[in-house]
Design a protein around this motif. Structure first.
Motif, PDB file in Angstrom:
ATOM      1  N   THR A   1      40.295 -19.677  44.437  1.00 47.66           N
ATOM      2  CA  THR A   1      38.839 -19.647  44.569  1.00 47.66           C
ATOM      3  C   THR A   1      38.309 -18.480  43.747  1.00 47.66           C
ATOM      4  OG1 THR A   1      39.312 -20.105  46.872  1.00 47.66           O
ATOM      5  CG2 THR A   1      37.006 -19.800  46.273  1.00 47.66           C
ATOM      6  N   MET A   2      37.229 -18.719  43.040  1.00 45.84           N
ATOM      7  CA  MET A   2      36.681 -17.621  42.253  1.00 45.84           C
ATOM      8  C   MET A   2      36.113 -16.555  43.187  1.00 45.84           C
ATOM      9  SD  MET A   2      34.864 -19.701  39.264  1.00 45.84           S
ATOM     10  CE  MET A   2      35.170 -21.420  39.562  1.00 45.84           C
ATOM     11  N   GLN A   3      36.263 -15.348  42.811  1.00 46.23           N
ATOM     12  CA  GLN A   3      35.771 -14.268  43.658  1.00 46.23           C
ATOM     13  C   GLN A   3      34.909 -13.307  42.840  1.00 46.23           C
ATOM     14  OE1 GLN A   3      38.291 -11.158  45.545  1.00 46.23           O
ATOM     15  NE2 GLN A   3      38.248 -12.547  47.295  1.00 46.23           N
ATOM     16  N   TYR A   4      33.850 -12.844  43.471  1.00 47.83           N
ATOM     17  CA  TYR A   4      32.911 -11.964  42.775  1.00 47.83           C
ATOM     18  C   TYR A   4      33.257 -10.502  43.092  1.00 47.83           C
ATOM     19  CZ  TYR A   4      28.278 -10.725  40.892  1.00 47.83           C
ATOM     20  OH  TYR A   4      27.242 -10.205  40.175  1.00 47.83           O
ATOM     21  N   LEU A   5      32.350  -9.574  42.855  1.00 45.74           N
ATOM     22  CA  LEU A   5      32.614  -8.149  43.036  1.00 45.74           C
ATOM     23  C   LEU A   5      33.194  -7.828  44.415  1.00 45.74           C
ATOM     24  CD1 LEU A   5      29.349  -6.585  41.524  1.00 45.74           C
ATOM     25  CD2 LEU A   5      31.397  -7.446  40.358  1.00 45.74           C
TER      26      LEU A   5
ATOM     27  N   HIS B   1      33.070 -21.006  51.924  1.00 48.90           N
ATOM     28  CA  HIS B   1      34.100 -20.233  51.236  1.00 48.90           C
ATOM     29  C   HIS B   1      35.269 -19.861  52.150  1.00 48.90           C
ATOM     30  CE1 HIS B   1      32.350 -19.926  47.289  1.00 48.90           C
ATOM     31  NE2 HIS B   1      31.168 -19.713  47.839  1.00 48.90           N
TER      32      HIS B   1
ATOM     33  N   CYS C   1      32.883 -13.946  50.559  1.00 49.73           N
ATOM     34  CA  CYS C   1      31.556 -14.271  51.100  1.00 49.73           C
ATOM     35  C   CYS C   1      30.480 -14.182  50.022  1.00 49.73           C
ATOM     36  CB  CYS C   1      31.215 -13.309  52.236  1.00 49.73           C
ATOM     37  SG  CYS C   1      29.528 -13.449  52.825  1.00 49.73           S
TER      38      CYS C   1
END
Ligand code: SF4
Ligand code: SF4
Lengths: 100, 341
Positions: free
Chosen positions: A3-7, A32, A50
């Motif tokens: 799964t792509m994850q942000y900061l 998510h 999240c």
């Protein structure tokens, strides 16, 4: 694919285990898979997944979840700054899964 | 599609809600294309109300949908041979995800739709199926309190709705997750491409004219001769930020979108520098400008992505916007300077 994850370490999600009754609703609504149910309580698996959509907090009838929700959209935040309001996007997205 | 009628006063057996086919026609597909390019968007609203798919009766499932035509079309296409009711909520023609975030697909609106459509007289059961992504706007327990209808959240994607129903209203963990595959990202490109087209044209015009600057004043011939390089760079940077960055989103290691864009701006600059064999000062000035534009455009893609949080984007913008402004200003000064010496 992962799964792509942000900061990392920025989201405002908070889970209060004491108020949690283990109804499992948060795990159902979260897109998510942030929550898992363990021993009759909700647990956060990886908070960095999240996106602050607010679905869990809104659907937890026991108020065990707090999150400052909003749409993570740069154009919306810019609009907000320029107009002196809260971030607001004009939501002209062409896909069911997108916004702004 | 039949005309909509008021079912308020009718008994369940004689309800004549409009029937929609689960097959899409060519006009639907052409319409979808137009919506993506922002042509005539406003015609792509489905009238709110209750619709039939197949031959539903008082025991049939009730699916709730946004009144955005693309969402509605995807849903009815995926229903295939099922006989169900679709309750279309007035989300102002906005898709589920966005409308839920903005409050148009919210508890209140769903409650209103249930009441306005007299759903309680039409079906005997007391269940409705909401799209999972409406959960950020709809509190299921409040819908139940206010209408008596138990709202269950269906899968994220309409394509799984049939399996969800057939499995006894159970979604697999996969159906609950929002994914963001390359094909979805690609579909967003036309929308984003149109987003700043006028600003792009304006900047291109500006650079076209600036290209003619000279220490003797302004040379028309010089403008024609030297404008190609900056114009290709800027167009390229715009495209890099809107096309390359989203398509290769997971493969560029940086988490911040502005950095992903920076990467593509840099790649483009290096390519064009060697292709055009320009003096290094031109390469540097255009590089600064490219990076700024590509970074900004990619940062804007956070709005289309399905995993960026508000707190995260705010944090990113705190450093990214000053750096983008700095780079483009510096690039512009260098560009003009190179013309005047
Ligand atoms: S929805 Fe609330 S009460 Fe239910 S499991 Fe989640 S946190 Fe606990
Ligand atoms: S805010 Fe949204 S993404 Fe974050 S945990 Fe809650 S439901 Fe999941």
């Amino acid at each position: 694919m992962k799964t792509m994850q942000y900061l990392k370490n920025v989201v405002t999600l908070k889970l209060d285990s004491n108020s949690c009754t283990g109804c499992g609703m948060c795990a159902v609504v979260c897109p998510h898979a942030v929550f898992e149910m363990l021993n009759g309580k909700a647990h956060i698996v990886d908070i960095n997944d999240c996106m602050e959509c607010g679905a869990c907090a809104l659907n937890c009838r026991f108020d065990a979840i707090k999150v400052k929700s909003g749409v993570g959209c740069a154009a919306g935040i810019l609009n907000g700054i320029l107009n002196g309001t809260e971030p607001s996007c004009d939501c002209s997205g062409g896909s069911k899964t997108s916004c702004c | 599609m039949g005309t909509q009628i008021n079912v308020q006063s009718l008994r369940p057996v004689t309800v004549t809600a409009p029937t929609v086919s689960s097959k899409l026609e060519l006009s639907d597909l052409l319409g979808a294309l137009k919506v993506r390019f922002g042509i005539n968007r406003n015609n792509y609203i489905v009238k709110p109300g209750l619709y039939k798919v197949g031959k539903p009766d008082s025991q049939s499932d009730v699916l709730v949908s946004a009144n955005y035509k693309l969402s509605f079309d995807v849903l009815r296409k995926k229903l295939d041979t099922l006989n169900v009711w679709i309750l279309v909520v007035d989300t102002k023609g906005v898709n589920v995800w966005c409308a839920a975030g903005k409050g148009n697909f919210g508890t209140e609106n769903v409650v209103k739709s249930i009441k306005n459509s007299s759903l309680e007289y039409i079906v005997k059961h007391r269940n409705i199926i909401l799209p999972q992504l409406s959960a950020s706007g709809v509190a299921a327990h409040k819908v139940k309190e206010q209408t008596g209808f138990r709202a269950v959240f269906g899968p994220v994607q309409a394509k799984d709705i049939k399996s969800f129903i057939e499995a006894g209203y159970k979604a697999t963990p996969e159906m609950r997750k929002i994914s963001f595959p390359a094909i979805e990202r690609a579909k967003l490109i036309p929308v984003d491409f149109m987003y700043a087209k006028y600003k792009l044209l304006l900047i291109l015009c500006g650079f076209f004219i600036f290209s003619g600057l000279d220490k003797t004043g302004f040379l028309f011939a010089k403008m024609l001769e030297t404008s190609l390089y900056p114009l290709i760079n800027i167009t390229g940077a715009y495209v890099a930020g809107i096309v390359a960055a989203p398509l290769f989103l997971p493969w560029i290691p940086f988490r911040a979108f502005a950095l992903k864009g920076t990467f593509w701006g840099l790649v483009l600059t290096i390519l064009l520098y060697f292709l055009f064999e320009v003096p290094y000062i031109d390469g540097i000035s255009m590089g600064l400008i490219n990076i700024s534009i590509a970074s900004f455009m990619t940062m804007n893609f956070t709005g289309s992505s399905t995993y960026t949080s508000l707190s995260g984007v705010k944090k990113e913008m705190k450093w990214a916007v000053p750096f983008q402004i700095g780079f483009i200003t510096l690039g512009l000064i260098l560009f003009i300077y190179s013309k005047l010496v």
